[in-house]
Scaffold this active site. Structure first.
Site, PDB file in Angstrom:
ATOM      1  N   ARG A   1     123.757  26.042 -87.590  1.00 13.11           N
ATOM      2  CA  ARG A   1     123.760  26.466 -86.186  1.00 13.11           C
ATOM      3  C   ARG A   1     125.129  27.039 -85.818  1.00 13.11           C
ATOM      4  O   ARG A   1     126.104  26.792 -86.541  1.00 13.11           O
ATOM      5  CB  ARG A   1     123.492  25.233 -85.313  1.00 13.11           C
ATOM      6  CG  ARG A   1     122.195  24.538 -85.655  1.00 13.11           C
ATOM      7  CD  ARG A   1     122.335  23.009 -85.559  1.00 13.11           C
ATOM      8  NE  ARG A   1     121.162  22.349 -86.155  1.00 13.11           N
ATOM      9  CZ  ARG A   1     120.031  22.137 -85.512  1.00 13.11           C
ATOM     10  NH1 ARG A   1     119.938  22.476 -84.247  1.00 13.11           N
ATOM     11  NH2 ARG A   1     119.003  21.582 -86.117  1.00 13.11           N
TER      12      ARG A   1
ATOM     13  N   ASP B   1     124.306  24.436 -80.166  1.00 11.20           N
ATOM     14  CA  ASP B   1     123.778  23.655 -81.298  1.00 11.20           C
ATOM     15  C   ASP B   1     122.302  23.958 -81.525  1.00 11.20           C
ATOM     16  O   ASP B   1     121.746  23.546 -82.547  1.00 11.20           O
ATOM     17  CB  ASP B   1     123.971  22.150 -81.070  1.00 11.20           C
ATOM     18  CG  ASP B   1     123.413  21.690 -79.737  1.00 11.20           C
ATOM     19  OD1 ASP B   1     123.890  22.175 -78.708  1.00 11.20           O
ATOM     20  OD2 ASP B   1     122.476  20.871 -79.733  1.00 11.20           O
TER      21      ASP B   1
ATOM     22  N   ASP C   1     117.156   6.507 -80.621  1.00 11.76           N
ATOM     23  CA  ASP C   1     116.463   5.684 -81.623  1.00 11.76           C
ATOM     24  C   ASP C   1     116.131   6.464 -82.892  1.00 11.76           C
ATOM     25  O   ASP C   1     115.543   5.923 -83.826  1.00 11.76           O
ATOM     26  CB  ASP C   1     115.193   5.062 -81.021  1.00 11.76           C
ATOM     27  CG  ASP C   1     114.181   6.128 -80.574  1.00 11.76           C
ATOM     28  OD1 ASP C   1     114.455   7.342 -80.748  1.00 11.76           O
ATOM     29  OD2 ASP C   1     113.120   5.741 -80.046  1.00 11.76           O
TER      30      ASP C   1
HETATM   31  P1  AMP Z   1     118.211  18.706 -78.810  1.00 11.08           P
HETATM   32  O1  AMP Z   1     118.797  19.314 -77.589  1.00 11.08           O
HETATM   33  O2  AMP Z   1     116.840  18.133 -78.645  1.00 11.08           O
HETATM   34  O3  AMP Z   1     118.266  19.662 -79.938  1.00 11.08           O
HETATM   35  O4  AMP Z   1     119.111  17.420 -79.209  1.00 11.08           O
HETATM   36  C1  AMP Z   1     120.478  17.315 -78.918  1.00 11.08           C
HETATM   37  C2  AMP Z   1     121.134  16.216 -79.717  1.00 11.08           C
HETATM   38  O5  AMP Z   1     120.578  14.934 -79.406  1.00 11.08           O
HETATM   39  C3  AMP Z   1     120.998  16.356 -81.227  1.00 11.08           C
HETATM   40  O6  AMP Z   1     122.194  15.927 -81.812  1.00 11.08           O
HETATM   41  C4  AMP Z   1     119.858  15.422 -81.560  1.00 11.08           C
HETATM   42  O7  AMP Z   1     119.911  14.975 -82.893  1.00 11.08           O
HETATM   43  C5  AMP Z   1     120.118  14.277 -80.591  1.00 11.08           C
HETATM   44  N1  AMP Z   1     118.886  13.506 -80.307  1.00 11.08           N
HETATM   45  C6  AMP Z   1     117.819  13.923 -79.611  1.00 11.08           C
HETATM   46  N2  AMP Z   1     116.877  12.966 -79.560  1.00 11.08           N
HETATM   47  C7  AMP Z   1     117.350  11.899 -80.237  1.00 11.08           C
HETATM   48  C8  AMP Z   1     116.844  10.604 -80.552  1.00 11.08           C
HETATM   49  N3  AMP Z   1     115.639  10.176 -80.145  1.00 11.08           N
HETATM   50  N4  AMP Z   1     117.625   9.784 -81.289  1.00 11.08           N
HETATM   51  C9  AMP Z   1     118.834  10.184 -81.705  1.00 11.08           C
HETATM   52  N5  AMP Z   1     119.367  11.386 -81.453  1.00 11.08           N
HETATM   53  C10 AMP Z   1     118.638  12.237 -80.718  1.00 11.08           C
HETATM   54 MG    MG Z   2     118.972  20.516 -81.144  1.00  9.30          MG
END
Ligand code: AMP
Ligand code: MG
Length: 502
Positions: free
Chosen positions: A187, A256, A129
């Site tokens: 990154r 990432d 979201d």
């Molecule tokens: P993270 O491991 O938290 O850094 O996130 C991994 C990936 O998931 C990244 O591409 C984030 O942008 C995406 N992501 C995490 N939470 C959300 C969210 N609520 N809505 C959309 N994309 C998300």
């Molecule tokens: Mg991330």
């Protein structure tokens, strides 16, 4: 969306990432929220960035911090990147819930990204979201500011604004936006994104950009891209050694989530451990312990090899030559890491002249801490206060330390050896204690304290958040009035699992 003309003293943008080709990002504005409410703005950081604190606290300032208005000079965009998540390749990730609004130059002359996390859906959101609930936002604010106060490279938190939205997670939870500041948001996964597409032009542009922004010294080398790799390796070795020294577990060291500038980034299910154990894991999604405390150096090495392989075509036209060159650099990572890590732990036990780094004593202490289930932070902090001479039998000055161990005799045995070696070190006692106290924090963001802050915030009480931030801003000071914040959790307060909260 309205572009409001904001007096230049408020935000003086000087954007460079948005000058890179359009395939590096998607341009879009943050999605407005119904009811912004400013919870916290970071006074010192705002001042460092030349931002007017009084203005940021006004509704107009808060609207910018939450993404409801785009200030003049901002060029909002969501960055494209890919990554290995738990070792599995994901060709497209990108900012799915964050928007980079622009860059500003700090009072130190350095460039910083201003980025809004939880700013709404983007073309990279996949099923998400695009929002964040208040829990992970407060958690990131607290942990990254604690990290900065510990002098460990990190992204920073500029502000928290609640949005007035209710998000659907495991339950219905209030939304918030974190205004985050980083020396950049590039990154390892940003490089992998272009490498996977065999877009060599983009890789060269990105590398040149990163060299100019983060590693200008690489330009002095005959092979600038190899020098870039060397620089990235050196900063990661330093970062991970620093994490290990304070018992920090990142929890999601996917490629990432590894900043090319060597800062701690993307605080998710991370944690500072209480009881020491090298296999400690908190993240609910890390079933196999891939990102356990003791695995972090190996994982950083693995991530760096992903970075190296993505820039191979820039290193040399001949693949074999390129592979040999990067392998040579990568092979030096363990030694670089251990050099910094060993020095850090030598200081933690008070060995200052480093002819003898006390590595065997450190290992013996850590092993003893595992067997005796000892709190990592408290043990090293209490060790600072012990004299290099043993007290008399009827006063037991060692007890604050030895009583942390289930088997006090084991701790006493270690202290005997420690004292013998301190005598050989010949350091002035006060100097030693001073350095140990500047290396062993009294205050870390303990998980149970962070959870208490989040619970209170769900009841609209942010006082515990402000209080914890104040304490963590001076982690090496005794702060006698806040002594209970040094303590590990009581048995019913122990947090065993942390969550991404995405
Ligand atoms: P993270 O491991 O938290 O850094 O996130 C991994 C990936 O998931 C990244 O591409 C984030 O942008 C995406 N992501 C995490 N939470 C959300 C969210 N609520 N809505 C959309 N994309 C998300
Ligand atoms: Mg991330």
């Amino acid at each position: 969306m309205n572009i409001i003309p904001v007096c230049s003293k408020h935000f003086e943008f000087d954007n460079t990432y948005s000058r890179l080709p359009e395939r590096f990002y998607a341009r879009l504005d943050p999605t407005p929220v119904p009811q912004p409410n400013l919870i916290k703005v970071n006074r010192l950081l705002a001042s460092h960035l030349g931002l007017d604190l009084d203005f940021l606290k006004t509704p107009a300032g808060t609207n910018i911090l939450v993404g409801n208005q785009v200030p003049e000079g901002a060029e909002p965009l969501a960055m494209a990147y890919a990554g290995h998540q738990f070792g599995g390749w994901v060709p497209q990730l990108g900012d799915g819930r964050a928007v980079l609004i622009g860059e500003v130059i700090g009072s130190d002359g350095r460039r910083h990204d201003i980025h809004l996390k939880g700013a709404g859906r983007t073309p990279f959101s996949r099923g998400g979201d695009g929002r964040a609930w208040i829990g992970p936002v407060l958690r990131e604010y607290i942990l990254c500011e604690a990290m900065a106060a510990l002098s460990i490279p990190t992204t920073r938190a500029l502000a928290v604004v609640t949005t007035g939205e209710t998000l659907i997670r495991e339950s219905r939870l209030p939304g918030a936006v974190l205004a985050r500041v980083a020396s950049s948001h590039i990154r390892v996964g940003t490089f992998q994104y272009f490498s996977a597409r065999q877009d060599i032009d983009a890789l060269r542009l990105l590398s040149d950009y990163v060299i100019d922004r983060h590693y200008p010294e690489a330009r002095q080398s005959p092979n600038v891209y190899l020098a870039l790799l060397e620089g990235v390796i050196a900063r990661q070795a330093n970062l991970i050694a620093n994490w290990m020294g304070v018992g920090f577990i990142h929890g999601v060291m996917n490629t990432d989530n590894m900043s090319i500038a060597g800062e701690t980034i993307d605080y998710g299910p991370c944690a500072f451990m209480d009881t020491y154990h090298p296999e400690m894991v908190f993240s609910s999604i890390d079933q196999m312990g891939r990102y356990a405390y003791g695995n972090q150096p190996k994982i950083a090495h693995w991530n760096l090899s992903c970075f190296a392989s993505s820039i191979l075509p820039l290193i040399d036209e001949n693949v074999e030559v390129a592979v040999e060159a990067v392998t040579d650099k990568l092979n030096r990572f363990p030694e670089q890491y251990y050099n910094i890590r060993d020095l850090k732990f030598a200081s933690k036990i008070g060995f200052l002249n480093h002819q003898d780094n006390g590595a065997d004593l450190v290992q013996e202490l850590l092993d003893c801490m595992v067997t005796n289930k000892v709190d990592f932070t408290l043990a090293f902090r209490r060790l600072c206060d012990l004299s290099s001479r043993k007290g008399s039998e009827n006063n037991s000055p060692d007890e604050p330390f030895t009583l942390l161990f289930e088997d006090c005799l084991a701790a006493e045995g270690w202290l005997v050896k420690w004292r013998e070696r301190l005598v050989q070190e010949g350091q002035n006692e006060l100097d030693r204690q001073k350095i140990m106290r500047a290396t062993n924090p009294a205050y870390i963001p303990r998980n149970h304290r962070v959870e208490q802050v989040i619970s209170a915030a769900l009841g609209d009480d942010f006082k515990p958040f402000y209080k914890l931030l104040d304490i963590l801003a001076q982690p090496y000071d005794d702060q006698p009035k806040s002594i209970e914040f040094q303590n590990p959790p009581l048995p019913d307060e122990i947090v065993r699992e942390t969550f991404c909260g995405t």
